[in-house]
Structures are given as C-alpha cells and as structure tokens.
Design an enzyme around this catalytic site. Sequence first.
Site, PDB file in Angstrom:
ATOM      1  CE1 TYR A 140     -13.838  -9.247  -7.312  1.00 30.76           C
ATOM      2  CE2 TYR A 140     -15.861  -8.963  -6.463  1.00 30.76           C
ATOM      3  CZ  TYR A 140     -14.524  -9.269  -6.209  1.00 30.76           C
ATOM      4  OH  TYR A 140     -14.163  -9.573  -4.823  1.00 30.76           O
ATOM      5  CE  LYS A 187       1.473 -13.686  -6.409  1.00 28.38           C
ATOM      6  NZ  LYS A 187       2.599 -13.795  -5.155  1.00 28.38           N
ATOM      7  CG  ASP A 220       2.401 -12.277  -2.287  1.00 30.41           C
ATOM      8  OD1 ASP A 220       2.568 -11.272  -3.010  1.00 30.41           O
ATOM      9  OD2 ASP A 220       3.059 -13.342  -2.487  1.00 30.41           O
ATOM     10  CG  ASP A 244     -14.114  -7.518  -2.050  1.00 27.98           C
ATOM     11  OD1 ASP A 244     -14.291  -7.146  -0.773  1.00 27.98           O
ATOM     12  OD2 ASP A 244     -14.905  -8.800  -2.538  1.00 27.98           O
TER      13      ASP A 244
END
Length: 350
Positions: A140, A187, A220, A244
């Site tokens: 972002y 991740k 995930d 988000d």
Amino acid sequence: MRTVTLIPGDGIGPEVTAAAQAVVLASGAAVSFEEVIAGQRAEREHGTPLPKAVFDSIDRTRLALKGPTQTPFGGDYRVNIERADGPRVAKRTHPSIAIALRKELGLFVNVRPVKKYPGVASRFEHVDLVIFRENSEDLYTGIERMVDEGTAEAIKIISARGTERVTRYALDSMQRLGRRRITIVHKANVLKMTDGLFLRTAQEVAKDRPGITVDQRVVDALCMELVMRPEDYDCLLLPNLYGDIVSDLAAGLIGGLGVAPGANFGPEHAMFEAVHGSAPGIAGQDAANPMAMILSAVMLLRHIGEAGAADRIEGALAQVLREGRAITSDLGGSAGTRAMTAAIVEKLKT
Ligand code: NAD
C-alpha cells in the site's frame, strides 16, 4: 464534550454516517460533530477530493468518524494533499483518500472486531475474532511503475520497526480485552524476506507476553480454516494486504460487509470507519445497512471513555436485530437505512 470530525464520504457514506451520528446523539454521549467534506463532492466543489480543511479539522479534534470514499479502479488516479506543517504547508500524493488519511495521520494499525450478533443470519453462530492489520506498509505504499508496455511492478515494504509497533499494539489491546491467542498471518514460505521479516519480528515481540499464546499460519491455509472453523481463532495479526482481504472474508462469516466495523489508531489520532466501501450500486436508495458504521461509532465512544453510551447503543442495536422487524435487506428484512436507525434511536429513548 469531545468534538469528532465527521466525514460523510461517497456513495452510501452520507446515509450511514448520518445514521451513526443520530444514534450517538441519542445515546447521551458528550460528543459533538464537526462535518467536513471529502470525496467526490469535495472534488466538485473544491477541485480536490481531500481539501486541507479536512486535515485542519482532524489535526484539531484528533478523532474522526469516516464514511467510505470511492477510488476509481486502475488508471493514474492520485490524491494530492495539502496539510499545515507548522508555518508551512506540506504537499504530498497518495493512491486513495483512505490511504492518504491513514498515512498522513500515522494510523499504523487497523483494528477490526468480527463478532456474530444474534439475529443476524450467518453460517456460523460463534464467531468472535479481532483482526489487527498493519496499516502503513506492504503493497500500500503506492510505489508502482510500468517497466515496459506489458509489464508492471509494485514494491512491497515491510520493516522491523513497523512490525514491532503493530505487534506491540495488538498485544497491549489483547491484554486490555482479555484475549489469549494471537495468530501471525504471512506467506513467508514464498516471500522469504518481506513476510519472513514480519513473521520473525512479530514472533520475537510476542514471545514473552504473559497469558498470550502465539502461533502462525500461512495466509492461504488460514483462509480455508476460517471458512470452516472460525471459532478456532481469537486474534489475527496481518500485514496490510492480507489484512484487507481477510477482513472482508471475515465479514462474510458474520453476515456480510454491512455489519463489520473498524478503527485506525496512531500515536495521536484515531479514525473510525466501517470495513465496507461506498457501495455505489445501492447509494441514495435508503438500502444500506447502517450497522457497520454505528458499531464503528461504538468503538469511537469506547476509545474516548464513553463506555456507558457505547453499551447502550450496542444493547439497542442487539434488540433491533433480535426482534428482526426493522432490519435492512442484506440482513433478511425489508426496512430502509432510516427505519432501522429510527428503531435503534427509539430503543435508546426507552
Ligand atoms: P463495497 O464494500 O462498497 O461493496 C461490496 C458489496 O457489499 C456490494 O454488493 C455492496 O452493495 C455491499 N455493501 C457494502 N456495504 C454495505 C452496507 N452497509 N449495506 C448493505 N450492503 C453493503 O466494495 P466495492 O464495490 O469493491 O467498492 C466500492 C468503492 O468503495 C470503491 O471505489 C472502493 O475503492 C471504495 N472503498 C472504500 C473504502 C474506504 O473508504 N475505506 C473501503 C473499501 C472500498
């Protein structure tokens, strides 16, 4: 009496912020509102979506209740801001209004409680999570470029300092709220440096907190587990982008975007806004669910020590939901935004 900067925003924003304002005023909280205009109306009237008057107000009040603001998809849309910085005026550029406010005000953490209320239809009965989303770094930063005509790149930034700050905030508020387990989401198996740094730093900061268990999940796998057994989770700590996405997923576990509130905190300012966007498809139709914005205002009241008013509003809202007569269509009812708000105000009076 505390003054709150009220930003109605775009789309359904003016409808849901008017609802939140009416409910707060009916609760008896010692709060007054100072309205400033940002978004498309500001663009039309002042030639910029985020006029300096917005910062002038928030820099004075340190508190904002913000409706959603619209950001065009793709293209080269940028928000140019001007903000008083001592005797001079600072000028900077950001990818959207919401990001401009979060960055300019140093709002480094986004807190999103995800709680199932009785009376709201959902696949799950017992969901009670808190999401702590890092709010200033990651993808972002808005650093993107076209490498050539067919290739674009974006830069992901994660810092130890930013991660330490959001982790400490999450742990402190967990201790205040009596929460016991934090799951660090990442991740790091693929993004070994950026997410690796986030994971290692958060684990290091969290490891010695009394009464708090720390674990971690790959994002995930977390998504799959959340949609199967959300009751297994307590608090989640995530970098900006995963935070988000997982926030919207989590809203889906408790009845949808119309019910999920949020708050952004920094060292000096706090800004309260729902998870949802401006929902242009239902704007101006008296169809938006005001609950997410009302619960964001409840978070604001708790933040300023108005716990009594916050409890009264939550109680009145819970009663309206349980009765099921004055609820909006996303909740399975047929009432409009105004009728649902009026029902909550009515309960507050009795
Ligand atoms: P959205 O959240 O506006 O809408 C997604 C879906 O949820 C739509 O079907 C919408 O009708 C529904 N919905 C949302 N809020 C609701 C409510 N209160 N009651 C009933 N239904 C509701 O997401 P989007 O369509 O992806 O985004 C629309 C615009 O909002 C975009 O310009 C986006 O940039 C902006 N946005 C702003 C913020 C913010 O200001 N913080 C956050 C998210 C999106």
